[in-house]
Design a protein around this motif. Structure first.
Motif, PDB file in Angstrom:
ATOM      1  N   ARG B   6     -83.872 -49.599 -58.439  1.00 38.35           N
ATOM      2  CA  ARG B   6     -83.056 -50.276 -57.444  1.00 38.35           C
ATOM      3  C   ARG B   6     -83.009 -51.764 -57.734  1.00 38.35           C
ATOM      4  N   LYS B   9     -80.543 -52.479 -60.540  1.00 38.04           N
ATOM      5  CA  LYS B   9     -79.154 -52.385 -60.093  1.00 38.04           C
ATOM      6  C   LYS B   9     -78.783 -53.588 -59.244  1.00 38.04           C
ATOM      7  N   GLY B  10     -79.694 -53.949 -58.359  1.00 30.47           N
ATOM      8  CA  GLY B  10     -79.442 -55.105 -57.497  1.00 30.47           C
ATOM      9  C   GLY B  10     -79.203 -56.351 -58.327  1.00 30.47           C
ATOM     10  N   TYR B  13     -75.804 -56.971 -59.893  1.00 30.14           N
ATOM     11  CA  TYR B  13     -74.730 -57.300 -58.974  1.00 30.14           C
ATOM     12  C   TYR B  13     -74.999 -58.589 -58.195  1.00 30.14           C
ATOM     13  N   ALA B  14     -76.133 -59.225 -58.500  1.00 35.05           N
ATOM     14  CA  ALA B  14     -76.538 -60.391 -57.708  1.00 35.05           C
ATOM     15  C   ALA B  14     -75.461 -61.461 -57.665  1.00 35.05           C
ATOM     16  N   TYR B  16     -72.399 -61.251 -57.345  1.00 39.77           N
ATOM     17  CA  TYR B  16     -71.425 -61.010 -56.281  1.00 39.77           C
ATOM     18  C   TYR B  16     -71.956 -61.468 -54.926  1.00 39.77           C
ATOM     19  N   GLY B  17     -73.282 -61.366 -54.783  1.00 44.69           N
ATOM     20  CA  GLY B  17     -73.885 -61.871 -53.554  1.00 44.69           C
ATOM     21  C   GLY B  17     -73.548 -63.339 -53.364  1.00 44.69           C
ATOM     22  N   TYR B  18     -73.752 -64.118 -54.422  1.00 43.50           N
ATOM     23  CA  TYR B  18     -73.428 -65.549 -54.362  1.00 43.50           C
ATOM     24  C   TYR B  18     -71.933 -65.761 -54.152  1.00 43.50           C
ATOM     25  N   PHE B  20     -69.575 -63.868 -52.830  1.00 45.04           N
ATOM     26  CA  PHE B  20     -69.027 -63.543 -51.515  1.00 45.04           C
ATOM     27  C   PHE B  20     -69.579 -64.451 -50.420  1.00 45.04           C
ATOM     28  N   ALA B  21     -70.659 -65.181 -50.724  1.00 44.71           N
ATOM     29  CA  ALA B  21     -71.201 -66.101 -49.718  1.00 44.71           C
ATOM     30  C   ALA B  21     -70.502 -67.455 -49.785  1.00 44.71           C
ATOM     31  N   PRO B  23     -67.266 -68.569 -49.390  1.00 45.71           N
ATOM     32  CA  PRO B  23     -66.407 -69.064 -48.300  1.00 45.71           C
ATOM     33  C   PRO B  23     -67.211 -69.608 -47.125  1.00 45.71           C
ATOM     34  N   ILE B  25     -70.301 -70.691 -47.052  1.00 44.15           N
ATOM     35  CA  ILE B  25     -71.070 -71.896 -47.364  1.00 44.15           C
ATOM     36  C   ILE B  25     -70.154 -73.124 -47.460  1.00 44.15           C
TER      37      ILE B  25
END
Lengths: 283, 325
Positions: B6, B9-10, B13-14, B16-18, B20-21, B23, B25
Motif C-alpha cells: 500500500r 502504491k501511495g 500517486y503522491a 497528485y495529492g500535492y 489537487f491541493a 487550488p 492552498i
C-alpha cells in the motif's frame, strides 16, 4: 392510587410541554406572518392597526414606492444569485477535491495541510477585512464579484465535512480498478468520486448557498456601485429616512428579500435539519 | 493488501495529492493569509483615507492606543454583555427542549414540525431580521407597541429605539431567537449519539427522568456543549449585521459591538484604517485563543480515550499472558 396521581401529573406536564412548544412556534412564525400580511396593506392601515391577519389590497401601491429609490430588489436578486451560485459551485467542487487529496493519497505534507485547515476553520472574515479591502482596492477589484466568489474555493469547514463523509464511503478498490482500466487521476475524481459524494455535496451546497446569500460585511465594504449591490445591502438601505413613513413598502421589501429563502427552506427543510444535526456529531 | 504494498502504491500517486491541493492552498494564501498579514501590517502604520502610508516611528503605538480606546473597550463590553444575555437563555431553553424531545417515557408529537419552525429564523437573512425587528418595535405605532397598549401593559407607547437597555435586550433577544433552534438540534443529535445501553442500565437501576438527565445525558453531552459554547462565543464576537441594522449601533453606542466599531472606524467618516486594523488584530487574537481552546479540548478528548483504550487493551493482554503461562 399513587399510580393514577402520577399519570395525571404527567398528562398535565405533557400539556404544559405542548403549550410551551406552541408558544415558541408562534414566536418564530408571528414576525414573518406580520411581515407577509403588512406587505399587502397600505401605510395608513398599518399605522391604524399594525397587527392584522387579513391581507390588504395595497401590494401594487407598495411596490411602486421602490421606483427611483435605492432599494432595487431585482438588481439585488440577480447579483446575489450570481454570487451565491458561483461561490457555492466553487466551494462544493474544490472542497470535495481537497478532501479527496486528504483521503486518497499519501503525501508527506498531508498532516501539516490538514492541521492548517483545522486552524483556519474558525477564523471569520471580519477580522481580516481591513487588509482584504485594501488589497482588493490596490488591485482594482472593488465593485467586482471576483473577491466574493474566488475565496469560496478555500472553505475549510466544507473540506472538513467532505473528508468526514468520504473516509468511510469511498472505497479505494474502485479507484484502483479504474486506474487499471487506464483512467487518469483527474478523470477518476470527476467521474467516479464526485458522483459518490452527491448526498454530502447537496447538504453542503444548501448551507454554502444560504451563507453566501445572507453575507453582509464583505459585500457591504467592497460593493460601492449601486448596480452591484446584493440583497442584504439592499435591505440595509431600508433603514434610510426615505422609507420612514412607507411602512407597507418596507414590509414588502423585506418579504422580497427573504422569499427565495422561504421557498428553499420549506422545500428542503428535512435535509437542512439533518445537515445541522450532522454538524454537531463530533467526527 | 499488505502494508508495504500500500505504501508503494501511495507513493507513486503522491504527486497528485500535492497537485489537487494546489487550488485550496493558492486561494488560501492570496485571500486569507495575505489579507491577515496585511491587516497586521496596517496596524503598524498611519494609514487613513487615501493618504500615503508610513510605518510609525513607534510601531506598537496603534495597539497601545486601541487597548486604551474607551469606545473600543465599550464596544468589547457591549459584545460580551449582549452575547451573555443571549447565550444563557439560549442554552437553557435548548437543554430543556432537548430533554423533552429525547425523553424516552413521553414522546412529544409533531417534533419534526417544531424543529423546522424553531430553526427557521436561523436561515433567514440577518439583515432582513434586523430591519424587521426595528419595524416591529417602531415608535409610536409599531406592532409591539400596539400589542402592549391593547393588552393594557402600557398606557402609552414606549420608544425602544432611544432606550439603551431596551435596544441591548432586543439585539440579544434576536440573537437568542435565531440560534436556540440550531443549538437544540445539535444537542438532540448529541443525545441520540449516546449509547442506549447506558440508559437501559439507568432504567434497571430505577433512575427517574430527572436523574437520568442530570446524571447521564448532561455529562455525556459535555463535548457538544463545549463545541456550542465556543463556536457561539466566536460567532458572538463577530456579531455585526443585527446590531448595525437594528439601531445603527445606538442609541449612544449601546449596541455598538466590536465588529460594528471596526466597520464604523474604517468605512464611514474619516476612514481610520490603522485604528480599525489594530482593533481587528486584538479581536483576531481573542478568536485564535478561543479556537485553540476548542481545538485542544476536542482533540485531547479523543487522544485520552484512545490512550485509555490502548492501556486497557494492553492490560488485558498482559493478564491473559500471565494466565496463559
Amino acid at each position: 392510587m399513587a399510580a393514577r396521581k402520577r399519570s395525571g401529573l404527567s398528562t398535565g406536564f405533557t400539556i404544559f410541554q405542548y403549550i410551551i412548544c406552541i408558544i415558541l412556534a408562534i414566536l418564530s412564525l408571528l414576525p414573518f406572518i406580520i411581515m407577509l400580511v403588512n406587505a399587502t396593506r397600505s401605510s395608513s392601515e398599518i399605522q391604524a392597526n399594525a397587527i392584522s391577519f387579513i391581507p390588504g389590497k395595497s401590494l401594487l401601491t407598495n411596490y411602486k414606492v421602490f421606483d427611483g429609490k435605492s432599494f432595487n430588489p431585482w438588481t439585488g436578486f440577480i447579483n446575489s444569485a450570481i454570487i451565491s451560485v458561483c461561490a457555492t459551485a466553487c466551494t462544493i467542487y474544490f472542497s470535495t477535491l481537497t478532501a479527496y487529496t486528504l483521503v486518497a493519497y499519501d503525501w508527506k505534507a498531508k498532516k501539516a495541510f490538514f492541521a492548517l485547515i483545522m486552524c483556519v476553520l474558525m477564523i471569520p472574515g471580519q477580522v481580516t477585512a481591513i487588509g482584504f479591502y485594501q488589497f482588493m482596492y490596490k488591485v482594482g477589484l472593488v465593485n467586482s464579484f471576483i473577491p466574493l466568489i474566488l475565496p469560496a474555493i478555500a472553505a475549510p469547514a466544507t473540506v472538513f465535512f467532505m473528508r468526514q463523509y468520504m473516509l468511510p464511503s469511498l472505497s479505494m478498490e474502485i479507484v484502483q480498478s479504474a486506474r487499471i482500466d487506464g483512467a487518469g487521476e483527474f478523470r477518476i475524481f470527476n467521474q467516479i468520486v464526485l458522483p459518490l459524494m452527491k448526498p454530502a455535496m447537496a447538504t453542503q451546497a444548501i448551507f454554502s448557498f444560504v451563507a453566501t446569500w445572507n453575507a453582509l460585511f464583505i459585500p457591504l465594504i467592497l460593493l460601492i456601485d449601486r448596480k452591484k449591490w446584493t440583497m442584504p445591502i439592499m435591505v440595509a438601505q431600508l433603514q434610510g429616512d426615505m422609507y420612514k413613513t412607507e411602512y407597507g413598502a418596507v414590509y414588502l421589501a423585506l418579504v422580497m428579500t427573504v422569499l427565495p429563502l422561504f421557498v428553499v427552506y420549506f422545500l428542503l427543510s428535512k435535509y437542512i435539519i439533518a445537515g445541522v444535526a450532522l454538524g454537531g456529531v463530533k467526527e | 493488501m499488505n502494508k508495504s504494498q500500500r505504501h508503494l502504491k501511495g507513493l507513486s500517486y503522491a504527486k497528485y495529492g500535492y497537485l489537487f491541493a494546489i487550488p485550496f492552498i493558492v486561494i488560501f494564501l492570496i485571500f486569507q493569509l495575505y489579507p491577515t498579514l496585511y491587516t497586521a501590517f496596517i496596524g503598524f502604520t498611519d494609514m487613513k483615507g487615501v493618504n500615503p502610508v508610513h510605518v510609525l516611528d513607534h510601531p506598537f503605538d496603534n495597539f497601545k492606543d486601541i487597548v486604551h480606546n474607551q469606545t473600543f473597550l465599550k464596544s468589547l463590553r457591549n459584545t460580551v454583555v449582549i452575547w451573555i444575555m443571549n447565550f444563557i437563555p439560549q442554552i437553557t431553553l435548548a437543554l430543556i427542549l432537548t430533554a423533552w424531545f429525547t425523553s424516552r417515557t413521553s414522546k412529544l408529537k409533531g417534533q419534526g414540525f417544531f424543529k423546522v419552525v424553531f430553526y427557521m429564523p436561523n436561515i433567514i437573512t440577518a439583515a432582513t431580521i434586523a430591519i424587521l425587528f426595528s419595524t416591529l418595535f417602531g415608535f409610536p405605532t409599531g406592532p409591539v407597541n400596539q400589542l402592549l397598549k391593547s393588552w393594557g401593559i402600557r398606557a402609552t407607547a414606549f420608544d425602544f429605539m432611544t432606550s439603551k437597555s431596551a435596544s441591548k435586550l432586543i439585539v440579544a433577544f434576536i440573537q437568542f431567537w435565531t440560534w436556540y433552534g440550531n443549538t437544540m438540534i445539535l444537542l438532540v443529535s448529541g443525545v441520540l449519539g449516546i449509547s442506549p445501553d447506558i440508559y437501559e442500565a439507568a432504567d434497571i437501576d430505577g433512575a427517574n427522568g430527572v436523574q437520568t438527565f442530570f446524571r447521564i445525558t448532561l455529562p455525556n453531552l459535555k463535548t457538544v456543549l463545549l463545541y456550542t459554547l465556543i463556536t457561539s462565543m466566536i460567532g458572538g464576537l463577530n456579531m455585526f449585521d443585527i446590531p448595525l441594522l437594528f439601531n445603527r449601533g445606538g442609541p449612544d453606542g449601546a449596541t455598538t459591538t466590536a465588529s460594528v466599531f471596526i466597520y464604523q472606524v474604517a468605512f464611514t467618516g474619516t476612514n481610520l484604517y490603522y485604528r480599525a486594523a489594530a482593533a481587528s488584530m486584538v479581536l483576531f487574537v481573542i478568536v485564535l485563543i478561543l479556537s485553540a481552546i476548542l481545538f485542544y479540548l476536542m482533540r485531547d478528548k479523543d487522544a485520552i480515550a484512545m490512550e485509555k483504550m490502548k492501556k486497557a487493551e494492553r492490560k488485558k493482554h498482559k493478564m491473559k499472558e500471565r494466565r496463559g503461562f
